[in-house]
Scaffold this motif. Structure first.
Motif, PDB file in Angstrom:
ATOM      1  N   PRO A  53       0.825  -1.217   0.000  1.00 35.45           N
ATOM      2  CA  PRO A  53       0.000   0.000   0.000  1.00 35.45           C
ATOM      3  C   PRO A  53       0.859   1.266   0.000  1.00 35.45           C
ATOM      4  O   PRO A  53       1.972   1.261   0.533  1.00 35.45           O
ATOM      5  CB  PRO A  53      -0.813  -0.111   1.288  1.00 35.45           C
ATOM      6  N   THR A  54       0.316   2.334  -0.621  1.00 32.51           N
ATOM      7  CA  THR A  54       0.986   3.622  -0.575  1.00 32.51           C
ATOM      8  C   THR A  54       0.896   4.184   0.844  1.00 32.51           C
ATOM      9  O   THR A  54       1.844   4.773   1.350  1.00 32.51           O
ATOM     10  CB  THR A  54       0.322   4.600  -1.566  1.00 32.51           C
ATOM     11  N   SER A  55      -0.265   3.995   1.468  1.00 36.21           N
ATOM     12  CA  SER A  55      -0.390   4.355   2.875  1.00 36.21           C
ATOM     13  C   SER A  55      -1.426   3.439   3.512  1.00 36.21           C
ATOM     14  O   SER A  55      -2.134   2.704   2.821  1.00 36.21           O
ATOM     15  CB  SER A  55      -0.804   5.821   3.023  1.00 36.21           C
ATOM     16  N   GLY A  56      -1.488   3.462   4.848  1.00 37.60           N
ATOM     17  CA  GLY A  56      -2.392   2.580   5.559  1.00 37.60           C
ATOM     18  C   GLY A  56      -1.659   1.359   6.074  1.00 37.60           C
ATOM     19  O   GLY A  56      -0.491   1.142   5.743  1.00 37.60           O
ATOM     20  N   THR A  57      -2.343   0.585   6.910  1.00 35.24           N
ATOM     21  CA  THR A  57      -1.673  -0.569   7.522  1.00 35.24           C
ATOM     22  C   THR A  57      -2.482  -1.841   7.302  1.00 35.24           C
ATOM     23  O   THR A  57      -3.703  -1.800   7.152  1.00 35.24           O
ATOM     24  CB  THR A  57      -1.509  -0.367   9.042  1.00 35.24           C
ATOM     25  N   ILE A  58      -1.767  -2.954   7.274  1.00 35.81           N
ATOM     26  CA  ILE A  58      -2.412  -4.267   7.232  1.00 35.81           C
ATOM     27  C   ILE A  58      -1.808  -5.099   8.354  1.00 35.81           C
ATOM     28  O   ILE A  58      -0.583  -5.225   8.442  1.00 35.81           O
ATOM     29  CB  ILE A  58      -2.178  -4.964   5.872  1.00 35.81           C
ATOM     30  N   HIS A  59      -2.650  -5.619   9.211  1.00 30.41           N
ATOM     31  CA  HIS A  59      -2.172  -6.463  10.310  1.00 30.41           C
ATOM     32  C   HIS A  59      -2.780  -7.840  10.188  1.00 30.41           C
ATOM     33  O   HIS A  59      -3.962  -7.979   9.852  1.00 30.41           O
ATOM     34  CB  HIS A  59      -2.526  -5.852  11.664  1.00 30.41           C
ATOM     35  N   PHE A  60      -1.945  -8.844  10.453  1.00 28.14           N
ATOM     36  CA  PHE A  60      -2.455 -10.206  10.495  1.00 28.14           C
ATOM     37  C   PHE A  60      -2.001 -10.827  11.801  1.00 28.14           C
ATOM     38  O   PHE A  60      -0.790 -10.958  12.043  1.00 28.14           O
ATOM     39  CB  PHE A  60      -1.927 -11.005   9.302  1.00 28.14           C
ATOM     40  N   GLN A  61      -2.951 -11.163  12.644  1.00 28.04           N
ATOM     41  CA  GLN A  61      -2.663 -11.710  13.976  1.00 28.04           C
ATOM     42  C   GLN A  61      -1.628 -10.866  14.714  1.00 28.04           C
ATOM     43  O   GLN A  61      -0.672 -11.387  15.278  1.00 28.04           O
ATOM     44  CB  GLN A  61      -2.184 -13.142  13.844  1.00 28.04           C
ATOM     45  N   GLY A  62      -1.816  -9.565  14.628  1.00 24.58           N
ATOM     46  CA  GLY A  62      -0.949  -8.662  15.371  1.00 24.58           C
ATOM     47  C   GLY A  62       0.348  -8.286  14.662  1.00 24.58           C
ATOM     48  O   GLY A  62       1.054  -7.386  15.090  1.00 24.58           O
ATOM     49  N   HIS A  63       0.681  -8.978  13.560  1.00 20.40           N
ATOM     50  CA  HIS A  63       1.894  -8.627  12.828  1.00 20.40           C
ATOM     51  C   HIS A  63       1.556  -7.616  11.731  1.00 20.40           C
ATOM     52  O   HIS A  63       0.604  -7.822  10.982  1.00 20.40           O
ATOM     53  CB  HIS A  63       2.506  -9.855  12.165  1.00 20.40           C
ATOM     54  N   ALA A  64       2.372  -6.571  11.646  1.00 19.11           N
ATOM     55  CA  ALA A  64       2.194  -5.629  10.541  1.00 19.11           C
ATOM     56  C   ALA A  64       2.756  -6.275   9.277  1.00 19.11           C
ATOM     57  O   ALA A  64       3.911  -6.702   9.248  1.00 19.11           O
ATOM     58  CB  ALA A  64       2.937  -4.334  10.834  1.00 19.11           C
ATOM     59  N   ILE A  65       1.949  -6.403   8.225  1.00 25.00           N
ATOM     60  CA  ILE A  65       2.433  -7.090   7.020  1.00 25.00           C
ATOM     61  C   ILE A  65       2.405  -6.196   5.786  1.00 25.00           C
ATOM     62  O   ILE A  65       2.696  -6.658   4.692  1.00 25.00           O
ATOM     63  CB  ILE A  65       1.608  -8.365   6.729  1.00 25.00           C
ATOM     64  N   HIS A  66       2.097  -4.911   5.966  1.00 23.75           N
ATOM     65  CA  HIS A  66       1.938  -4.098   4.761  1.00 23.75           C
ATOM     66  C   HIS A  66       3.268  -3.773   4.086  1.00 23.75           C
ATOM     67  O   HIS A  66       3.291  -3.257   2.989  1.00 23.75           O
ATOM     68  CB  HIS A  66       1.158  -2.814   5.062  1.00 23.75           C
ATOM     69  N   ARG A  67       4.391  -4.045   4.736  1.00 23.62           N
ATOM     70  CA  ARG A  67       5.681  -3.848   4.067  1.00 23.62           C
ATOM     71  C   ARG A  67       6.416  -5.177   3.869  1.00 23.62           C
ATOM     72  O   ARG A  67       7.526  -5.210   3.373  1.00 23.62           O
ATOM     73  CB  ARG A  67       6.578  -2.906   4.891  1.00 23.62           C
ATOM     74  N   ALA A  68       5.797  -6.263   4.303  1.00 26.26           N
ATOM     75  CA  ALA A  68       6.492  -7.552   4.289  1.00 26.26           C
ATOM     76  C   ALA A  68       6.524  -8.153   2.887  1.00 26.26           C
ATOM     77  O   ALA A  68       5.575  -8.009   2.126  1.00 26.26           O
ATOM     78  CB  ALA A  68       5.795  -8.511   5.248  1.00 26.26           C
ATOM     79  N   PRO A  69       7.642  -8.807   2.520  1.00 33.18           N
ATOM     80  CA  PRO A  69       7.693  -9.505   1.238  1.00 33.18           C
ATOM     81  C   PRO A  69       6.761 -10.715   1.274  1.00 33.18           C
ATOM     82  O   PRO A  69       6.441 -11.212   2.350  1.00 33.18           O
ATOM     83  CB  PRO A  69       9.148  -9.948   1.120  1.00 33.18           C
ATOM     84  N   PRO A  70       6.332 -11.187   0.098  1.00 32.43           N
ATOM     85  CA  PRO A  70       5.323 -12.251   0.035  1.00 32.43           C
ATOM     86  C   PRO A  70       5.671 -13.494   0.847  1.00 32.43           C
ATOM     87  O   PRO A  70       4.793 -14.055   1.499  1.00 32.43           O
ATOM     88  CB  PRO A  70       5.235 -12.575  -1.464  1.00 32.43           C
ATOM     89  N   HIS A  71       6.967 -13.917   0.813  1.00 36.24           N
ATOM     90  CA  HIS A  71       7.237 -15.184   1.502  1.00 36.24           C
ATOM     91  C   HIS A  71       7.052 -15.068   3.006  1.00 36.24           C
ATOM     92  O   HIS A  71       6.730 -16.032   3.673  1.00 36.24           O
ATOM     93  CB  HIS A  71       8.630 -15.714   1.151  1.00 36.24           C
ATOM     94  N   GLN A  72       7.236 -13.834   3.544  1.00 41.93           N
ATOM     95  CA  GLN A  72       7.026 -13.677   4.977  1.00 41.93           C
ATOM     96  C   GLN A  72       5.549 -13.636   5.328  1.00 41.93           C
ATOM     97  O   GLN A  72       5.128 -14.134   6.366  1.00 41.93           O
ATOM     98  CB  GLN A  72       7.735 -12.417   5.471  1.00 41.93           C
ATOM     99  N   VAL A  73       4.764 -13.051   4.421  1.00 36.38           N
ATOM    100  CA  VAL A  73       3.320 -13.039   4.634  1.00 36.38           C
ATOM    101  C   VAL A  73       2.819 -14.478   4.665  1.00 36.38           C
ATOM    102  O   VAL A  73       2.022 -14.868   5.532  1.00 36.38           O
ATOM    103  CB  VAL A  73       2.624 -12.250   3.502  1.00 36.38           C
ATOM    104  N   THR A  74       3.328 -15.279   3.725  1.00 32.95           N
ATOM    105  CA  THR A  74       2.924 -16.683   3.670  1.00 32.95           C
ATOM    106  C   THR A  74       3.328 -17.410   4.952  1.00 32.95           C
ATOM    107  O   THR A  74       2.584 -18.223   5.487  1.00 32.95           O
ATOM    108  CB  THR A  74       3.581 -17.365   2.457  1.00 32.95           C
TER     109      THR A  74
END
Lengths: 253, 305, 301
Positions: free
Chosen positions: A53-74
């Motif tokens: 995202p250009t701005s805003g946040t995405i959290h998954f189970q408390g982890h911020a994932i909006h800057r994470a590379p795909p393999h870490q999200v997985t």
């Protein structure tokens, strides 16, 4: 468990997503609908780490994932499928599922080269799980067929099986029934409900309203990058804003 | 066996060069199999050759030491190169790695001059400095390389590769080749795998360079230029990279055939160029490619039926 | 300062040659999205055709120019037919087109080498100095001397660039070329004969490379089959600097590379001029792949 807050994604001058707030609670199936070009796939790409995202946040189970590379999200337990199927076409169905279990394996390259007992046990376990998944999705017959040559429906199912191979906690499905007939769609809906029974959360992008009604607990409606409505499938169906968005779409088509 | 080969025009030296080509073919196999179009292997071969040659000529080290050092240093240099460069894809990666190869070549040519200049600036007097020998390269390197070394090395490599393919890492390589994004979404750390593969390729190329230097005795920077990079690519293209047999066969034949046919050196380029062109246009998977052959015979049968 | 101005003057004519060469590269890349690595081999053939016309057939420079344009244009069209079209029709990966162009490059250079040896008994040859206008033009005020040949090269090169620019932006076929470059399928739907546009583009690119090669020979006199190797990466750097596929960018890139080469020669000696260029290529690919003027890609996804 999955929480998007004010997610905005800008491509040059174009706002693909604008201040999207969306939550997928534990163990529920959430639908995401909207006209073509509304930004649905962009949203899934942003959650799964292919895009950020250009701005805003995405959290998954408390982890911020909006800057994470795909393999870490997985790694955190998010799996996905694609609108245009993206299997490893030259590899067999079985191998696709073995690759899907990449994170399940522990054995290092060195252990593989030395052929250690641990490595062999692990490979056996991965193989068994892959076969179990093939069985579950009715693909046991085609285990050794190159994925690219499978019939369309089989490819769709294989991609789902591959997403499950990750052992995710959340599955993102991008138009899973595209190109399927009504009976195939219903069958697929049952598979999705089984995900829920297994305790998975699902975010499903769909055009087919019958599937949405069959499986979804909640629905979000996305139009021009903005969430314009949110509710149960029943309330959404009656929402004038939603009808407007879809009718407007039909007029321009 | 050897007699039969030499009756074909394949002397022991030619056989050794063929085996080195096979090693170089395997070095590029790793990157190509992972879907990375890198042309840097000639440069890593140069690094291996120069490190090995320096160790044997200056410090009288045996082949084993040269081999380990040459391969290791090539691999170490690959790490900082791969990290930024591997973000690039297809033709951009190709251009960047060609550029890297040129930089290595220019470095080797000018290294002595630069050092001499630095020394002159420090001491104030003109000094001659000779380590890498500029464009003339390093000469009278001891001939350590023997045929059985090379055969053993190729066998070890193929053994490792077969094991690799049955591992998680090997499957990740294939996945990345076919769809990088899908691979990443399955939890594969694409950047990491690509970098490791790039380093593995560099290590093998470095080892090939050490063998090469201790076979032909005189090495110059121009031996490891763009032409060499293309030769290495041609091995893999001719044999194909659907399996590891391809680059080996490609390396052996492309180096052996000109000798068997007793080409004059002038026609070598015409030959290599045509092979690359014809194979990529008419036989895209390379010669060692069961599926392509099946399709090919079917086509032949259809046209004759 | 004096030498600098003199060097800068030389850089301009060298830049013109690079720019002509890079233009062909950029033209093919912008229309097909393919990097034609055989472009530098065609450059070498441009010089060879010039040699044959002037040395063996006693032709003048204008005849050599026309012969180089036509022959190199045709060679380039042959490349399209044999090395690129079959791959495109098979929908092969972009990389296979790069490989086939490398194959074609090696083939063409080796063939040129054989011709050199047959005709000149040597792997190099010199243009007949007597036929090349060698008058020195001296600009006293600035203390610059430049040969007439270099001035002619610059003028013709500039003229060709203007013509090409007009052709692409104003003419009907230029319009079709731009349509094909924008989207091949849509262009075909609009009734444009895409195959013919490709052939025409390749002819133009080849012709430009041929002129560039001939000029290179006329300026430097001594040529060999491998002169393309020198310009191959320089041309690449020029189009990367100018933004891959931008025609104007390629011209600017060509002059820029010549200037950078000249400056680094003045400052550090000729040994390092190519190293500087390649370093630049490297850095641009990594940090600004869209070139000097391109917009950054808003999405890397």
């Amino acid at each position: 468990m999955l929480e998007l807050r004010n997610v905005t994604r800008q491509f040059g001058g174009l706002l693909a997503l604008s201040g999207v707030n969306l939550t997928v609670p534990d163990g529920l199936i959430v639908g995401l609908i909207g006209p073509n070009g509304a930004g649905k796939t962009t949203l899934i790409n942003n959650i799964s780490g292919l895009d950020h995202p250009t701005s805003g946040t995405i959290h998954f189970q408390g982890h911020a994932i909006h800057r994470a590379p795909p393999h870490q999200v997985t790694r955190l337990g998010i799996a996905r499928t694609y609108q245009n199927i993206r299997l490893f076409g030259e590899l067999s169905a079985l191998q696709n599922l073995l690759i899907g279990q990449h994170l399940r394996g522990q054995a290092s390259l060195l252990e593989a080269i030395l052929f250690t007992p641990r490595y062999r046990r692990e490979e056996q376990a991965l193989d068994q799980r892959a076969h179990a998944l093939l069985e579950r999705f009715g693909l046991a017959q085609v285990a050794h067929v190159p994925a690219g040559t499978l019939p369309y429906g089989d490819q769709r199912r294989l991609e789902m099986a591959r997403a499950l191979a990750i052992q995710p906690r959340l599955v993102l499905l991008d138009e899973p029934t595209a190109g399927m007939n009504p009976s195939e769609t219903r069958e697929l809906g049952e598979q999705i409900l089984r995900f829920k029974a297994d305790g998975l959360a699902v975010l499903v992008i769909e055009h087919d309203m019958s599937l949405i009604h069959q499986v979804c607990d909640q629905v979000y409606v996305l139009n021009f990058g903005q969430i314009i409505a949110h509710g149960t499938p029943q309330t959404i169906k009656a929402d004038p804003v939603v009808i407007e968005a879809y009718l407007g779409q039909e007029e321009t088509e | 066996m050897l007699e039969w080969l030499s009756s074909l025009g394949i002397t022991e030296v030619v056989l050794q060069l063929m085996l080195i080509s096979a090693i170089m073919g395997l070095s590029i196999y790793f990157t190509l199999y992972t879907g990375m179009f890198s042309l840097a292997n000639a440069a890593f071969m140069a690094i291996g050759a120069y490190v090995g040659a320096l160790l044997s000529t200056q410090l009288d080290q045996p082949l084993g030491v040269c081999l380990i050092a040459g391969a290791l240093i090539a691999g170490l240099i690959a790490i900082p190169i791969g990290w930024p460069v591997l973000r690039l894809r297809d033709i951009y990666l190709a251009i960047a790695t060609i550029g890297f190869g040129e930089i290595v070549r220019i470095f080797l040519i000018n290294f002595d001059n630069v050092i001499a200049e630095i020394l002159r600036n420090q001491t104030g007097e003109r000094v001659r400095y000779e380590l890498l020998g500029g464009a003339r390269g390093i000469r009278t390197i001891p001939t350590y390389t023997e045929t059985w070394h090379l055969i053993l090395f190729v066998l070890i490599l193929t053994f490792l590769i077969t094991r690799l393919h049955r591992s998680r890492f090997g499957r990740a390589m294939a996945a990345i080749r076919q769809d990088e994004k899908a691979a990443a979404n399955l939890g594969i750390n694409v950047v990491y795998v690509k970098n490791v593969v790039f380093v593995i390729g560099a290590v093998i190329a470095g080892a090939g360079g050490v063998f090469f230097a201790h076979l032909i005795r005189n090495i110059t920077p121009s031996m490891f230029g763009f032409d060499r990079a293309v030769d290495i690519l041609a091995y893999a293209v001719l044999g194909g990279v659907t399996s590891w047999i391809g680059p080996i066969v490609g390396g052996l034949t492309l180096t052996g055939i000109p000798e068997i046919l007793r080409f004059s050196q002038d026609y070598r380029g015409v030959f290599i160029g045509l092979v690359l062109l014809l194979i990529i246009v008419y036989f895209p998977g390379g010669l060692i490619n069961p599926t392509a052959w099946r399709a090919f015979w079917q086509r032949v049968r259809r046209t004759h039926a | 300062m004096d030498t600098f101005l003199q060097q800068a003057t030389n850089a301009i004519s060298l830049g013109a040659i690079y720019a002509l060469f890079a233009l062909g590269y950029a033209l093919v890349f912008s229309i097909l999205g393919v990097l034609n690595l055989a472009h530098s081999a065609i450059f070498a053939w441009g010089a060879l055709i010039g040699l044959i016309v002037m040395l063996n057939l006693g032709g003048s420079i204008p005849i050599a120019l026309i012969a180089a344009i036509v022959t190199c244009g045709l060679i380039s069209m042959a490349l399209e037919v044999f090395a690129f079209r079959p791959l495109r029709q098979r929908n092969a990966a972009r990389i296979s087109q790069l490989i086939s162009s490398i194959g074609a490059a090696i083939f063409l250079v080796s063939l040129a080498q054989i011709v050199y040896i047959r005709l000149y008994n040597n792997s190099e040859a010199a243009f007949p100095r007597a036929m090349i206008p060698a008058d020195l033009i001296v600009i006293e005020a600035l203390n610059i001397r430049v040969t007439l040949m270099r001035v002619i090269v610059l003028l013709i090169a500039l003229a060709l660039m203007v013509v090409l620019q007009l052709l692409v932006t104003r003419s009907r076929i230029g319009q079709q070329m731009r349509a094909v470059s924008f989207n091949q399928r849509i262009a075909a739907l609009l009734g444009i004969n895409v195959g013919r546009i490709y052939l025409f583009t390749f002819f133009l690119a080849g012709g430009l490379a041929g002129v560039a090669g001939l000029f290179y020979g006329l300026v430097f006199i001594q040529v060999d089959p491998f002169i393309g190797d020198d310009v191959a990466l320089i041309g690449l750097t020029a189009i990367v600097l100018g933004g891959m596929g931008s025609i104007q960018g390629a011209v600017v890139g060509g002059f820029l590379v010549a200037t950078i080469q000249t400056i680094s020669t003045v400052l550090g000696g000729s040994d390092y001029r190519n190293a500087v260029v390649f370093l630049l290529l490297f850095l641009f690919l990594l940090f600004r792949p869209q070139g000097l003027f391109g917009q950054p890609e808003s999405s890397r996804a």
